[in-house]
Write an enzyme that holds these catalytic residues in place. Structure first.
Site, PDB file in Angstrom:
ATOM      1  N   LYS A  55     -67.191 104.503 -28.511  1.00 38.66           N
ATOM      2  CA  LYS A  55     -66.964 103.211 -27.834  1.00 38.66           C
ATOM      3  C   LYS A  55     -66.306 103.431 -26.474  1.00 38.66           C
ATOM      4  CE  LYS A  55     -66.812 100.273 -31.938  1.00 38.66           C
ATOM      5  NZ  LYS A  55     -66.919 101.274 -33.015  1.00 38.66           N
ATOM      6  N   GLU A  73     -56.589 102.889 -38.346  1.00 37.50           N
ATOM      7  CA  GLU A  73     -57.656 103.815 -38.705  1.00 37.50           C
ATOM      8  C   GLU A  73     -57.084 105.221 -38.874  1.00 37.50           C
ATOM      9  OE1 GLU A  73     -60.906 103.838 -35.910  1.00 37.50           O
ATOM     10  OE2 GLU A  73     -62.240 104.906 -37.297  1.00 37.50           O
ATOM     11  N   HIS A  99     -64.401 104.333 -35.866  1.00 36.95           N
ATOM     12  CA  HIS A  99     -64.605 102.956 -35.419  1.00 36.95           C
ATOM     13  C   HIS A  99     -63.965 102.839 -34.030  1.00 36.95           C
ATOM     14  CE1 HIS A  99     -65.550  98.780 -35.760  1.00 36.95           C
ATOM     15  NE2 HIS A  99     -64.296  98.397 -35.641  1.00 36.95           N
ATOM     16  N   CYS A 136     -69.032  93.798 -37.232  1.00 40.20           N
ATOM     17  CA  CYS A 136     -69.007  95.053 -36.493  1.00 40.20           C
ATOM     18  C   CYS A 136     -69.176  96.304 -37.348  1.00 40.20           C
ATOM     19  CB  CYS A 136     -67.744  95.102 -35.655  1.00 40.20           C
ATOM     20  SG  CYS A 136     -67.742  93.725 -34.483  1.00 40.20           S
ATOM     21  N   HIS A 152     -67.843  98.260 -27.103  1.00 41.01           N
ATOM     22  CA  HIS A 152     -68.027  97.889 -28.508  1.00 41.01           C
ATOM     23  C   HIS A 152     -69.358  97.134 -28.630  1.00 41.01           C
ATOM     24  CE1 HIS A 152     -67.564  96.760 -32.524  1.00 41.01           C
ATOM     25  NE2 HIS A 152     -66.259  96.527 -32.567  1.00 41.01           N
ATOM     26  N   PHE A 158     -64.380  92.216 -38.568  1.00 41.07           N
ATOM     27  CA  PHE A 158     -63.806  90.922 -38.912  1.00 41.07           C
ATOM     28  C   PHE A 158     -64.205  90.601 -40.352  1.00 41.07           C
ATOM     29  CE2 PHE A 158     -63.252  88.415 -34.644  1.00 41.07           C
ATOM     30  CZ  PHE A 158     -62.410  89.398 -34.182  1.00 41.07           C
TER      31      PHE A 158
END
Lengths: 404, 402, 86
Positions: B324, B305, B294, B163, B329, B389
């Protein structure tokens, strides 16, 4: 310092050899494939021309295979190498990659510790991650009573950077961590990506390699595409991982590398397989493109075609694709250099292939001082028109008092 | 001293609009691209919303590659690249003769192709797989599709760092031009909505029901999304010489790895990634005027974050919004859309909003998420986040050309 | 609200937990803490819950996770949702 001079070290092999600007050094490596596990064994196997073909009937309980033999490892269990803790949820690609990384770290004289782990990273090449793990995860959503009854712990196995991420966790490597989906070019693409990280000073050292697992899915998939090509290499699996550093830094430290990577050049041309795209009229084909890449790589390496002792190609016995690669190699290098058709020993390992080809050259160097300081070329071609070439210079291992 | 690299073309294919002319105003208006899932049968799932590009029409966008030969994600990549080149005004013939290539990020590559093969496997076994679909599986085909569509003979690299992959791709493309290895690059990312990711995120308890609300006190997870995001990059010199419109300059980027946990974000590591990006771009935290987050909308991501941002920026961090909230996402394309949004913010003078914002999270009291309405502003330097990830952190820094 | 314990159920649950936490079943006592003593994290906790749901065909909301920190606690939560009688 462990750069002990050895009696048979030729002048250019000693610490006096000054690396070219921008060259990478390979200071250790490891392989996991049916031919051999570990650099020592692999070097011997390649030099002796052994075959990695194994009986794979019964390797998978639930699925039949299209062929009784493959260059796969029916007895490979990750826990035999890395223990149970932390490994029982790994997919096979992750397992193969992690063992490769461990072997490479065992083989290098680079010490990784708290003083440098922020600057040591990983670059791994793949086709599409563990296709089996992803397929099985996807399958669960279709066959379970309810589509969301999937296993949370297996979810990370469906992302393509699983192997690189798990390898970083295992070895606590906090430097740049990247995964390159390169298919046949994965080995060369990973090396090229790593070259950028080193020259831009984003990392001091990297575990660089590529991996492919054997599964009923890859076996059948390959079968469906190439069933008609009788002479093709059997499907294989494996990983090869190299410890890559800046060659000048290694030289300054008085360390002796196994090899230098002088150039990696890649390009995209009209595909060798399938339907040529409508816009291809007048575009150079993959053979011409490969010749261009080899020439450009040699130029970057400051070398002439005549200096190349061997070419480790990706030829796999699929004739129309081999023809493209052969034409490219011969146009750039003629026919004098020895040809290592590594897939005859390791099988068609898809994204692991390029790295295993590099390993085969390093294996020859590792045990043969007569090849010290000589140049070799690695070539890869994808069915989609991507081509690449790398230029290496290798030395034998005994000149370096490795664990001294 | 390397060459300066600028963005002169944007190619978004998203659930809120295709092409910069549609995407920009939709983003500015805070439009939501979330709808009930149609690309797979979601009837067995308690949650069934996603950000699909329902009107994606590859035939209308592509000139070279034929849609039947490629998977949906490759088509997203190739079509987005085509749009970016058109937007740049660069002559396609000259481009194909130049030293030009592409770097494309992805999480799941040709996920819909894999799911079709899975269905064949379930229905008729592995002996019954369609060869043409097998051929489409390698994720390397994403960048390859871009080069084939545009006739580029340079490098085509697909970076599958999940991602944060678009930021990896943008950073690599920047380096290629900066060092002189290439003169033009397409950078971005692509992914398709798929059943297994929907199931996986649901199972992790990370998938919200109807609306993604990053930084909200009651945020409850992501919605999956899809699309293609492409940026056209060249040197400042070549952009100036051909009189191209320059959206923004790529100032630099930073990458690192948590090396700690596959799915749990690590604020210390994320903060270190910011410092790397700032160092590479030659800026100080105080130079940053806006952060394109993000911001997935999971309780953990947004908290970690924010903590990292405060560690680096102190008590008064710049505004930080999450697109997002509108797109869902989009996985490997997410930071590509973030880069496009950042370039538009710099070029057009507004900050995209975080929509669906109801209640400020008292734990995130120092964060200004640009709630619900876009905001006029003149950001000079923008920081674009991508985390993934595997602990694969990637942050790009864009700036106004001074 | 501790419930009477069925030894067979407890052993089944112990097997599941041990497999997910990658330890030997004997190491899991009724009260040993998954997080403190067996290095569990949230992903493994959800995996344990998911496997239990699959095995017994029941639904356990994730909001129960904080109440499932050791084997005995897991048993009690499952007993409730599965309607086990001791």
């Amino acid at each position: 310092m462990n750069a002990t001079a050895l009696p048979d070290a030729r002048p250019e092999a000693a610490a006096g050899h000054l690396p070219r600007d921008g060259a990478l050094a390979i200071t250790g490596w490891g392989t996991v494939c049916s031919l051999a596990i570990g650099a020592e064994e692999f070097s011997a196997a390649v030099t002796e021309g052994r075959s990695g073909l194994r009986d794979v009937t019964g390797m998978f309980e639930d699925e039949d295979l299209p062929a009784a033999e493959a260059c796969a490892m029916p007895d490979f269990r990750v826990r035999d190498h890395l223990g149970r803790k932390g490994t029982s949820f790994f997919d096979r690609s992750t397992s193969l990659a992690l063992v490769g990384c461990s072997l490479a770290l065992d083989d290098t004289d680079l010490a990784v510790g708290d003083d440098n782990r922020e600057r040591v990273g990983i670059v791994l090449g793949t086709t599409a991650g563990s296709i089996r793990a992803t397929g099985e995860y996807s399958r669960e959503t279709l066959v379970q009573d309810r589509p969301y009854l999937v296993n949370p712990m297996l979810f990370p196995n469906t992302v393509m950077n699983c192997a690189a991420g798990q390898a970083a966790i295992r070895h606590r490597l906090k430097g740049v961590n990247a995964t390159v989906a390169g298919g046949q070019l994965a080995g060369l693409s990973a090396l090229r990506y790593a070259r950028n990280l080193i020259r831009r000073d984003y990392a001091d050292a990297l575990l660089v390699g590529s991996v492919e697992e054997f599964s009923p899915h890859t076996a059948w998939g390959t079968h469906h595409l190439y069933a008609a090509d009788d002479g093709r290499a059997p499907v294989g699996e494996g990983s090869a991982v190299f410890v890559v550093e800046d060659a000048a830094a290694v030289h300054r430290a008085g360390r002796l590398p196994d090899a230098e990577v002088l150039a990696v050049e890649v390009g995209t041309y009209a595909p060798a397989d399938g339907r040529p795209e409508a816009g291809d009229r007048g575009r150079p084909g993959a053979a011409e493109g490969l010749a261009t890449c080899i020439a450009r790589a040699l130029e970057r390496a400051g070398a002439a075609p005549s200096e190349v002792w061997a070419v480790a190609s990706g030829e796999s016995g699929v004739e129309h694709r081999d023809a493209v690669e052969r034409r490219g190699i011969e146009a750039a290098l003629g026919t004098a250099a020895e040809r290592l058709r590594v897939k005859r020993s390791t099988g068609e390992c898809h994204s692991a292939s390029g790295s295993l080809q590099i390993a085969a050259l390093l294996g020859r160097h590792r045990i043969d001082p007569a090849l010290d300081g000589r140049l070799s070329v690695v070539t890869s071609c994808s069915p989609d028109g991507a081509v690449g070439a790398a230029v290496l210079r290798g030395w034998h291992r005994a000149r370096r008092d490795h664990r001294g | 001293m390397g060459r300066r690299v600028v963005i002169t073309g944007l190619g978004p294919i998203s659930s809120i609009g295709t092409g910069v002319g549609a995407f920009g105003p939709a983003l500015r208006a805070g439009r939501s691209g979330i709808s009930p899932i149609s690309s797979f049968d979601a009837s067995g799932f308690p949650h069934f919303m996603a950000g699909e590009v329902a009107d994606f029409d590859p035939k209308a966008l592509l000139r070279t590659v034929s849609p039947a030969d490629w998977g949906r994600t490759s088509l997203f990549a190739a079509a987005a690249a085509r749009l970016a080149v058109e937007d740049s005004g660069m002559d396609p013939e000259e481009l194909s003769r130049s030293r030009a290539g592409s770097s494309i990020g992805t999480t799941s590559g040709e996920s819909q192709v894999v799911e079709r093969l899975t269905a064949e496997w379930v229905d008729r076994g592995l002996t019954g797989l369609t060869p043409e679909l097998v051929r489409q599986v390698p994720a390397s085909r994403l960048a390859n599709a871009v080069n084939q569509e545009l006739g580029l003979t340079g490098e085509a690299v697909t970076l599958s760092t999940a991602c944060s992959a678009s930021n990896y791709a943008l950073g690599y493309a920047y380096d290629q031009i900066h060092t002189g290895d290439a003169d033009y690059m397409i950078a971005g990312g692509a992914d398709s909505v798929c059943r297994w990711a929907h199931a996986g995120f649901y199972r992790l308890g990370a998938l919200t029901k109807e609306a993604c609300s990053p930084f909200d006190k009651d945020r409850s997870g992501i919605l999956t999304g899809e699309g293609g995001a492409a940026l056209f990059l060249e040197t400042l010199e070549s952009a100036t010489a051909r009189g191209a419109h320059i959206y923004a300059e790529v100032l630099g980027y930073g990458l690192n790895c948590d090396a700690n946990h596959m799915v749990a974000p690590d604020p210390v590591s994320i903060a270190e990634c910011m410092r790397r990006a700032h160092h590479n771009a030659g800026i100080e935290p105080s130079d940053v005027d806006y952060i394109c987050a993000h911001g997935t909308g999971t309780p953990a991501n947004d908290a970690m974050e924010s903590r990292a941002v405060i560690e680096v920026f102190g008590e008064e961090p710049p505004p930080m919004s999450s697109i997002k909230s509108m797109l869902g996402h989009t996985m490997g394309a997410a930071s590509g859309f973030g880069a496009i949004a950042s370039a538009l913010a710099i070029d057009q003078g507004w900050l995209p909003p975080t929509v669906n914002h109801r209640t400020q999270d008292p734990e995130l009291a120092l964060i200004d998420p640009v709630p619900n309405e876009s905001r006029p502003a003149r950001p000079r330097v923008v920081q674009n986040h991508g985390f993934a990830f595997g602990g694969n952190n990637a942050i790009t820094i864009l700036g106004r050309v001074a | 609200m501790s419930q009477a314990v069925n030894a067979d159920h407890l052993d089944e649950l112990r097997e599941i937990v041990a497999e997910v936490l990658e330890v030997e079943p004997e190491e899991i006592t009724e009260t040993s803490s998954f997080v403190e003593e067996h290095e569990a994290d949230s992903l493994r906790a959800i995996e344990i819950l998911a496997r239990i749901e699959k095995k017994y065909g029941i639904d356990i909301p994730q909001s129960e996770l904080p109440n499932m920190g050791n084997l005995r606690a897991v048993h009690d939560v499952v007993a409730q949702h599965a309607g086990w009688q001791a």
